[in-house]
Scaffold this active site. Sequence first.
Site, PDB file in Angstrom:
ATOM      1  N   ASP A 180       0.818  -1.207   0.000  1.00 22.27           N
ATOM      2  CA  ASP A 180       0.000   0.000   0.000  1.00 22.27           C
ATOM      3  C   ASP A 180       0.860   1.269   0.000  1.00 22.27           C
ATOM      4  O   ASP A 180       1.863   1.341   0.700  1.00 22.27           O
ATOM      5  CB  ASP A 180      -0.892  -0.030   1.253  1.00 22.27           C
ATOM      6  CG  ASP A 180      -2.008   0.982   1.187  1.00 22.27           C
ATOM      7  OD1 ASP A 180      -2.231   1.559   0.106  1.00 22.27           O
ATOM      8  OD2 ASP A 180      -2.659   1.198   2.228  1.00 22.27           O
ATOM      9  N   HIS A 181       0.422   2.237  -0.761  1.00 23.37           N
ATOM     10  CA  HIS A 181       1.098   3.540  -0.803  1.00 23.37           C
ATOM     11  C   HIS A 181       2.606   3.411  -1.008  1.00 23.37           C
ATOM     12  O   HIS A 181       3.393   4.034  -0.291  1.00 23.37           O
ATOM     13  CB  HIS A 181       0.792   4.343   0.473  1.00 23.37           C
ATOM     14  CG  HIS A 181      -0.513   5.068   0.346  1.00 23.37           C
ATOM     15  ND1 HIS A 181      -0.625   6.263  -0.298  1.00 23.37           N
ATOM     16  CD2 HIS A 181      -1.754   4.738   0.735  1.00 23.37           C
ATOM     17  CE1 HIS A 181      -1.898   6.639  -0.293  1.00 23.37           C
ATOM     18  NE2 HIS A 181      -2.604   5.721   0.319  1.00 23.37           N
ATOM     19  N   GLU A 290      -3.119  -0.201  -8.518  1.00 27.36           N
ATOM     20  CA  GLU A 290      -3.936   0.955  -8.119  1.00 27.36           C
ATOM     21  C   GLU A 290      -3.069   2.203  -8.132  1.00 27.36           C
ATOM     22  O   GLU A 290      -1.936   2.185  -7.651  1.00 27.36           O
ATOM     23  CB  GLU A 290      -4.521   0.748  -6.715  1.00 27.36           C
ATOM     24  CG  GLU A 290      -5.223   2.016  -6.201  1.00 27.36           C
ATOM     25  CD  GLU A 290      -6.147   1.777  -5.012  1.00 27.36           C
ATOM     26  OE1 GLU A 290      -6.933   0.812  -5.058  1.00 27.36           O
ATOM     27  OE2 GLU A 290      -6.072   2.553  -4.054  1.00 27.36           O
ATOM     28  N   LYS A 332      -8.504   9.861   9.645  1.00 31.67           N
ATOM     29  CA  LYS A 332      -8.387   8.472  10.071  1.00 31.67           C
ATOM     30  C   LYS A 332      -9.354   8.122  11.210  1.00 31.67           C
ATOM     31  O   LYS A 332      -9.440   8.846  12.197  1.00 31.67           O
ATOM     32  CB  LYS A 332      -6.968   8.196  10.572  1.00 31.67           C
ATOM     33  CG  LYS A 332      -5.885   8.518   9.547  1.00 31.67           C
ATOM     34  CD  LYS A 332      -5.774   7.432   8.515  1.00 31.67           C
ATOM     35  CE  LYS A 332      -4.750   7.817   7.451  1.00 31.67           C
ATOM     36  NZ  LYS A 332      -4.696   6.842   6.368  1.00 31.67           N
ATOM     37  N   HIS A 364      -9.865   5.713   0.031  1.00 35.87           N
ATOM     38  CA  HIS A 364      -8.835   5.522   1.067  1.00 35.87           C
ATOM     39  C   HIS A 364      -9.284   6.134   2.394  1.00 35.87           C
ATOM     40  O   HIS A 364     -10.196   6.953   2.410  1.00 35.87           O
ATOM     41  CB  HIS A 364      -7.524   6.186   0.631  1.00 35.87           C
ATOM     42  CG  HIS A 364      -6.806   5.422  -0.434  1.00 35.87           C
ATOM     43  ND1 HIS A 364      -5.486   5.622  -0.727  1.00 35.87           N
ATOM     44  CD2 HIS A 364      -7.241   4.423  -1.261  1.00 35.87           C
ATOM     45  CE1 HIS A 364      -5.123   4.807  -1.700  1.00 35.87           C
ATOM     46  NE2 HIS A 364      -6.175   4.078  -2.047  1.00 35.87           N
TER      47      HIS A 364
HETATM   48 ZN    ZN Z   1      -4.367   7.051   0.347  1.00 35.90          ZN
END
Ligand code: ZN
Length: 513
Positions: A180-181, A290, A332, A364
């Site tokens: 991820d990221h 992605e 978050k 996200h």
């Molecule tokens: Zn993100």
Amino acid sequence: MEGWMKFLSNHGIRDNDISSLRKLAGDNFDEYAVYPGSLQTAEGTTIFMARHADSKALLAFGGGSLYDELEGEAAEAGGRTVKVCDLSVENNKAVRRAFPFTRPSSHREKNITIGLGDRLGLASPAHIRLIRDYDVFPVLAQQSVRELNLTGRTFDGVLAAASWAVLQEGYTGGFGADGDHLKTHQEVMQALDCGYTMITLDCSEHIDNKAAALSGDELERQYLSLPGELRQSLESRYLGRRFALEDGLTIDFSPEELKKIVLIYHRAIEHTSDIYVNAIKSCGRSIDFELSIDETLTPTTPESHYFVASELDYRGIVITSLAPRFCGEFQKGIDYKGDHAQFVREFDIHCKIAGKFGYKISVHSGSDKFQIFPTVGEKTGGRYHLKTAGTNWLEAVRVIAELRPSLYRKMHTFALSKLEEAKKYYHIGADVKKIPDISSLEDGGLPRLMELDDARQVLHITYGFILQAKKPDGSYIFRDEIYDFLNKHEAEYYKALQKHIGRHLLLLGAKPL
Ligand code: ZN
């Protein structure tokens, strides 16, 4: 004697009668602590997972090539020699080789895919217990390099934890593993080499948002510094044209707007192209690619999104999903903040652009956004990717607050002391003044802190500090106690996760199978 030894001792069931063994384990979990779904057999080896010495182990018997490959200590139980194996990365690789369902796989054709980042490596079994009843494909391993560093884990370790969970639950529905990221070629290669099936490329360092504020001569000067061939190609493809989307919507570009968008995104597109050609396409497996353009301060305009999508398409870059930066705030672990009507309007356009180019919208920081979940389910036509992670840690914190208030109090105080440092990694709006002083709270009031946005966010972003904090003698202040606690209270932790993520699925419109 360990429960699994009793399990193997006196039941009179043949070793190859897996379904009877599973039933026995399931009916007597409290006594044997053998996970029924984990009973599997291949290549003459029978394996299962069970509680062992306050933790968990893989047990193997019967000989065969898998048995030989697994590393562990021999023990005697019920007249058999049983290998007691750690849930290590190496042993997991042997299991993944023998049992295809424990390997991650691509999810391009799946409609609803949900990233369920598991920072502690303990939550995935609960996610599986929930999601196996829905038409949803889980991406169980999902960590960014930032999260790996903050938790002291590795790509290999995160994937192994997810795969052990899949074995524990005997879940054969498939799961993904998302690096991820990731930002660099090296990070992408690392995740791919470990067997990850999804790569989320974070282009934020190649997006020049400052260009959005340019005008007049400076805009002209910077634009003219780009190669003439590139400019001509872009102008011929975008200026003086109108691009149709569904429902009569259209996108067009004024000369000034195009110049700005080119300056903001052209390096990100070059970077994406480079990663796609030199890592994704050449890796020999089907990878869910992605593109994330969400880690920016300003929302992605429809024109920007269209431009990026169209440039990827022009260069033959196939993506499975794209994460725009939406309007409003996706902080978050708490609900959406912002203009709801505006979100619905803009989200709809983003979905139509994604639909035109054949990929999914990815949301996200997608946990706890209950206000907008119905919109996500509806406007995407039930085809989307959504990422959650920290909320699964917060459920662990909630259970700790309920069942071991003394530990919670220490974590809470420590989290507050690390808040300023943690804010370097995460943007949140928490106001500590709104968090009640816990010294004046009774134990019974502590779990309710997990209903307060400000307290949630403080505990959410300080996870790395809490997990890594050490005493002067080098031992962990919290980590071992947290793991030990959650191991002992597995049933309660699973229940909390199923309830919390279950609420997500319901509002997102996921269909039970
Ligand atoms: Zn993100």
